[in-house]
Design an enzyme around this catalytic site. Structure first.
Site, PDB file in Angstrom:
ATOM      1  N   GLU A  59       0.725  -1.287   0.150  1.00 45.06           N
ATOM      2  CA  GLU A  59       0.013   0.012   0.069  1.00 45.06           C
ATOM      3  C   GLU A  59       0.963   1.326   0.168  1.00 45.06           C
ATOM      4  O   GLU A  59       0.673   2.121  -0.691  1.00 45.06           O
ATOM      5  CB  GLU A  59      -1.000   0.273   1.066  1.00 45.06           C
ATOM      6  CG  GLU A  59      -1.606   1.361   1.450  1.00 45.06           C
ATOM      7  CD  GLU A  59      -1.912   1.630   2.830  1.00 45.06           C
ATOM      8  OE1 GLU A  59      -1.133   2.212   3.470  1.00 45.06           O
ATOM      9  OE2 GLU A  59      -3.093   1.039   3.451  1.00 45.06           O
ATOM     10  N   ASP A 116      -5.476  -3.808  -2.385  1.00 48.34           N
ATOM     11  CA  ASP A 116      -5.290  -2.305  -2.540  1.00 48.34           C
ATOM     12  C   ASP A 116      -3.930  -1.802  -3.051  1.00 48.34           C
ATOM     13  O   ASP A 116      -3.898  -1.073  -3.740  1.00 48.34           O
ATOM     14  CB  ASP A 116      -5.873  -1.623  -1.415  1.00 48.34           C
ATOM     15  CG  ASP A 116      -5.165  -1.822  -0.375  1.00 48.34           C
ATOM     16  OD1 ASP A 116      -4.571  -2.846   0.088  1.00 48.34           O
ATOM     17  OD2 ASP A 116      -5.264  -0.916   0.651  1.00 48.34           O
TER      18      ASP A 116
END
Length: 347
Positions: A59, A116
């Protein structure tokens, strides 16, 4: 053949909704980017999460790449990408391992991915590759988008879902599975993923993500949980705190940056996540705040919503960038870049 494929991908990505049609302009000013780098970017190219034991993760690398692109800084982008591809892209499926810990050896002990983070990396590579005519970035983005589609985009009960990782979240892995994290939907990136790895599933993923948010109204504040079971009716997942947590704070920002300006949804989230106007993590069972988050990087999420909904100008505190912790500092730069590009009237 490889070059022609890269050129074709670049042309396709350039037409994706939401991408700038003109030459890139820096959306983050040089002073703010220099301050961010000085605090969080080490010489090896890793983004340091100083609020989490100084680890790095996919991330953070994805955010770093996106911010370097928004700052129009190819050299910094390449530095961050070098660490990412040499230290995190270790899996056979083309996705990144989620965590790199400087305090242990080997530095990678958990090879699961964080979806993500993968999407942020692929998105930033596609943007930079298109703007700076880097075929290698575009091809790398395409490989990651294809892996995301194959390994993490799934379906359950007619919904298209984004699994948080390839392991541990499906109905086969958990009694209450599938389990999703609604803050992992990066709406602005999804059209670019569709350009890189064409499939109708991407649009359905985006649409179903928004529809799920509308149904996730848990507790007295009617907020989504950080981890949600979709085994039947959506509910907070077992084994996790039933809370609107730190990751969930970014959901309204992701919606706005993705062009999803559903005022009713944005206002419900803003109202539910705020204590006296300040964002907070929330115990969903009681509705009580667990931690009030006064850093300007958290507060800018509410500022962005106020701008989108009724044109409220950002307060001076949101415009002053003095980075302290990695995560809110990242949110602040993403918020400022969005307002500068899409809503300069709020500055």
């Amino acid at each position: 053949m490889r070059r022609w494929r890269a050129l074709l991908l670049a042309a396709t990505v350039a037409l994706a909704p939401g991408l700038p049609a003109t030459a890139q302009q820096a959306m983050i000013n040089a002073g703010a980017w220099s301050a961010y780098k000085a605090k969080f970017l080490d010489p090896t190219g890793r983004i340091v999460d100083n609020g989490n034991g100084n680890i790095s993760h996919s991330e953070g690398q994805g955010y770093g790449l996106l911010l370097a692109y928004l700052a129009a800084s190819p050299a910094d982008f390449e530095q961050i990408w070098y660490f990412t591809r040499t230290e995190l892209l270790l899996r056979d499926d083309g996705l990144a391992v989620w965590k790199w810990d400087p305090n242990v050896k080997p530095h990678v002990t958990d090879t699961n991915n964080a979806t993500d983070g993968d999407m942020l990396i692929a998105y930033a590579l596609a943007l930079a590759g298109t703007a700076w005519k880097r075929e290698d970035y575009i091809l790398a983005a395409s490989r990651m988008a294809q892996a995301l589609l194959a390994e993490t985009v799934g379906s359950s009960q007619g919904r298209t879902l984004l699994m948080p990782g390839t392991e541990g979240f499906t109905g086969s892995d958990r009694d209450d599975g599938p389990v999703v994290n609604p803050s992992y939907w990066i709406y602005e990136a999804i059209p670019v993923m569709s350009a890189l790895a064409p499939s109708d599933a991407w649009q359905k993923l985006s649409d179903d993500g928004v529809e799920l948010l509308k149904t996730m109204q848990f507790g007295p504040r009617k907020l989504p949980a950080e981890w949600v079971s979709l085994h039947d009716k959506p509910r907070p997942a077992e084994g996790f705190d039933a809370e609107f947590g730190y990751n969930a704070i970014r959901i309204p920002l992701y919606l706005a940056r993705g062009g999803i300006t559903d005022n009713a949804l944005l206002i419900r989230l803003q109202k539910g996540m705020s204590q006296d106007g300040v964002p907070a993590t929330i115990d969903l069972t009681t509705g009580r705040p667990k931690a009030v988050l006064s850093d300007p990087g958290y507060r800018i999420v509410n500022d962005v919503v106020a701008c989108v909904v009724d044109g409220t100008r950002l307060p001076n505190s949101a415009l002053q960038f003095a980075p302290a912790l990695y995560y809110p500092s990242t949110l602040q730069l993403l918020g400022l870049a969005y307002i500068g590009e899409k809503h300069p009237e709020c500055l």
